[in-house]
Design a protein around this motif. Structure first.
Motif, PDB file in Angstrom:
ATOM      1  N   MET A  96       0.849  -1.190   0.000  1.00 37.32           N
ATOM      2  CA  MET A  96       0.000   0.000   0.000  1.00 37.32           C
ATOM      3  C   MET A  96       0.885   1.241   0.000  1.00 37.32           C
ATOM      4  SD  MET A  96      -2.706  -1.345   2.893  1.00 37.32           S
ATOM      5  CE  MET A  96      -1.383  -2.059   3.898  1.00 37.32           C
ATOM      6  N   GLU A  97       0.551   2.215  -0.792  1.00 35.74           N
ATOM      7  CA  GLU A  97       1.319   3.457  -0.853  1.00 35.74           C
ATOM      8  C   GLU A  97       0.927   4.353   0.316  1.00 35.74           C
ATOM      9  OE1 GLU A  97       3.738   3.859  -2.911  1.00 35.74           O
ATOM     10  OE2 GLU A  97       3.328   2.023  -4.024  1.00 35.74           O
ATOM     11  N   ARG A  98       1.451   4.005   1.476  1.00 38.05           N
ATOM     12  CA  ARG A  98       1.159   4.733   2.714  1.00 38.05           C
ATOM     13  C   ARG A  98       2.454   4.964   3.474  1.00 38.05           C
ATOM     14  NH1 ARG A  98      -4.341   3.833   4.756  1.00 38.05           N
ATOM     15  NH2 ARG A  98      -3.459   3.935   6.860  1.00 38.05           N
ATOM     16  N   VAL A  99       2.388   5.842   4.453  1.00 37.83           N
ATOM     17  CA  VAL A  99       3.554   6.122   5.297  1.00 37.83           C
ATOM     18  C   VAL A  99       3.545   5.150   6.472  1.00 37.83           C
ATOM     19  CG1 VAL A  99       4.717   7.813   6.749  1.00 37.83           C
ATOM     20  CG2 VAL A  99       3.566   8.542   4.632  1.00 37.83           C
ATOM     21  N   GLU A 111      -3.750   1.760  15.882  1.00 36.32           N
ATOM     22  CA  GLU A 111      -3.419   1.926  14.464  1.00 36.32           C
ATOM     23  C   GLU A 111      -3.341   0.566  13.754  1.00 36.32           C
ATOM     24  OE1 GLU A 111      -1.793   5.431  16.703  1.00 36.32           O
ATOM     25  OE2 GLU A 111      -1.865   3.262  16.987  1.00 36.32           O
ATOM     26  N   LEU A 115      -6.114  -0.616  10.838  1.00 36.37           N
ATOM     27  CA  LEU A 115      -5.673  -0.932   9.482  1.00 36.37           C
ATOM     28  C   LEU A 115      -5.886  -2.410   9.175  1.00 36.37           C
ATOM     29  CD1 LEU A 115      -4.415   0.030   6.867  1.00 36.37           C
ATOM     30  CD2 LEU A 115      -2.133  -0.361   7.879  1.00 36.37           C
ATOM     31  N   SER A 145       6.929   1.434   1.917  1.00 36.99           N
ATOM     32  CA  SER A 145       5.584   1.983   2.010  1.00 36.99           C
ATOM     33  C   SER A 145       4.967   1.229   3.189  1.00 36.99           C
ATOM     34  CB  SER A 145       4.798   1.807   0.711  1.00 36.99           C
ATOM     35  OG  SER A 145       5.363   2.609  -0.332  1.00 36.99           O
ATOM     36  N   THR A 185      -8.686   4.328   0.531  1.00 32.97           N
ATOM     37  CA  THR A 185      -7.824   4.788   1.632  1.00 32.97           C
ATOM     38  C   THR A 185      -6.585   3.911   1.788  1.00 32.97           C
ATOM     39  OG1 THR A 185      -8.979   3.485   3.317  1.00 32.97           O
ATOM     40  CG2 THR A 185      -9.848   5.681   2.839  1.00 32.97           C
ATOM     41  N   LEU A 186      -6.618   2.704   1.225  1.00 36.36           N
ATOM     42  CA  LEU A 186      -5.462   1.817   1.318  1.00 36.36           C
ATOM     43  C   LEU A 186      -4.375   2.182   0.313  1.00 36.36           C
ATOM     44  CD1 LEU A 186      -7.205  -1.641   1.835  1.00 36.36           C
ATOM     45  CD2 LEU A 186      -6.290  -0.070   3.562  1.00 36.36           C
ATOM     46  N   ASN A 187      -4.740   2.984  -0.697  1.00 37.47           N
ATOM     47  CA  ASN A 187      -3.776   3.437  -1.712  1.00 37.47           C
ATOM     48  C   ASN A 187      -3.080   2.262  -2.397  1.00 37.47           C
ATOM     49  OD1 ASN A 187      -4.337   6.161  -1.249  1.00 37.47           O
ATOM     50  ND2 ASN A 187      -2.742   6.346   0.331  1.00 37.47           N
TER      51      ASN A 187
END
Length: 232
Positions: A96-99, A111, A115, A145, A185-187
């Motif tokens: 996933m493209e997330r931080v 968190e 998720l 990511s 939202t998961l990108n």
């Protein structure tokens, strides 16, 4: 006249009354008149029937009943547990493209839990319809990511090969992304963000709670079956 007749428990009384008879004679000089008044009163008969009057009742004997003792028989049924059906686990990773944040390393953090729930729900939709699919188990999140490492659990007698399952998932994921139905939202940007992987010993332990039950690395063609030791 009183007559009392007793027969068994029944008493009969008969009373007869006869009224008086009066004759009156009156003599008048030059004229003799004779008057006769005869009165005979009615005869009354009274019959009284009394059940069980003064008659002595025969003694009553009370019956004594003794109940037979009750015997309770207890039967113990021994239920033999049915063996668990075989399961096939397919290790996968979704990028996933997330931080990535340190909180995602703690599987008890809010968190992580949040998720994990979103990823599980989103992937379940992708897997529905693939033969033998049962559930998704999230193992952990790692940096790069954010990579979700998980296993897809299948009924072993219905599951296809790992590579075939991967093809199904990639196609379903691509279709969902293109249609805009996959959770944005998961990108996740493409079906290629989903890949097969292998489990580490720690991840295998998470799935089986016993890392020694299987010596295989459960990848393509591998099948892990948990069995209990024979008691005794």
């Amino acid at each position: 006249t009183g007559v009392a007749a007793t027969e068994g428990p029944t008493t009969t009384v008969v009373t007869s009354t006869e009224g008086p008879t009066t004759t009156g004679v009156t003599t008048t000089e030059g004229l003799t008149t004779t008057g006769v008044a005869a009165t005979e009163g009615p005869t009354t008969t009274v019959v009284t029937s009394t059940a069980g009057g003064d008659t002595t009742k025969p003694p009553t004997t009370a019956a004594s009943t003794t109940k037979a003792p009750t015997t309770i028989t207890t039967t113990t049924m021994t239920t033999v547990p049915r063996p668990e059906p075989e399961r096939k686990i397919v290790p996968m990773v979704l990028t996933m493209e997330r931080v990535f944040t340190p909180a995602l390393e703690n599987n008890a953090s809010p968190e992580f839990l949040q998720l994990s729930a979103v990823v599980t729900e989103s992937l379940t939709v992708i897997y529905i319809g693939i033969p033998g699919f049962l559930k998704i188990i999230i193992l952990r999140f790692v940096p790069g990511s954010v990579k979700a490492r998980y296993v897809a659990v299948f009924a072993a007698d219905e599951a296809q090969s790992d590579s075939t399952i991967q093809e199904y998932v990639r196609q379903n994921l691509t279709d969902a992304i293109d249609a805009g139905t996959f959770n944005s939202t998961l990108n996740v940007t493409s079906g290629r963000a989903h890949e097969l992987t292998t489990l580490t010993p720690d991840e295998l332990k998470q799935v089986t709670s016993n890392s020694t039950f299987c010596t295989l690395r459960c990848g393509e063609g591998g099948r892990c079956v948990v069995t209990e030791k024979y008691p005794g």
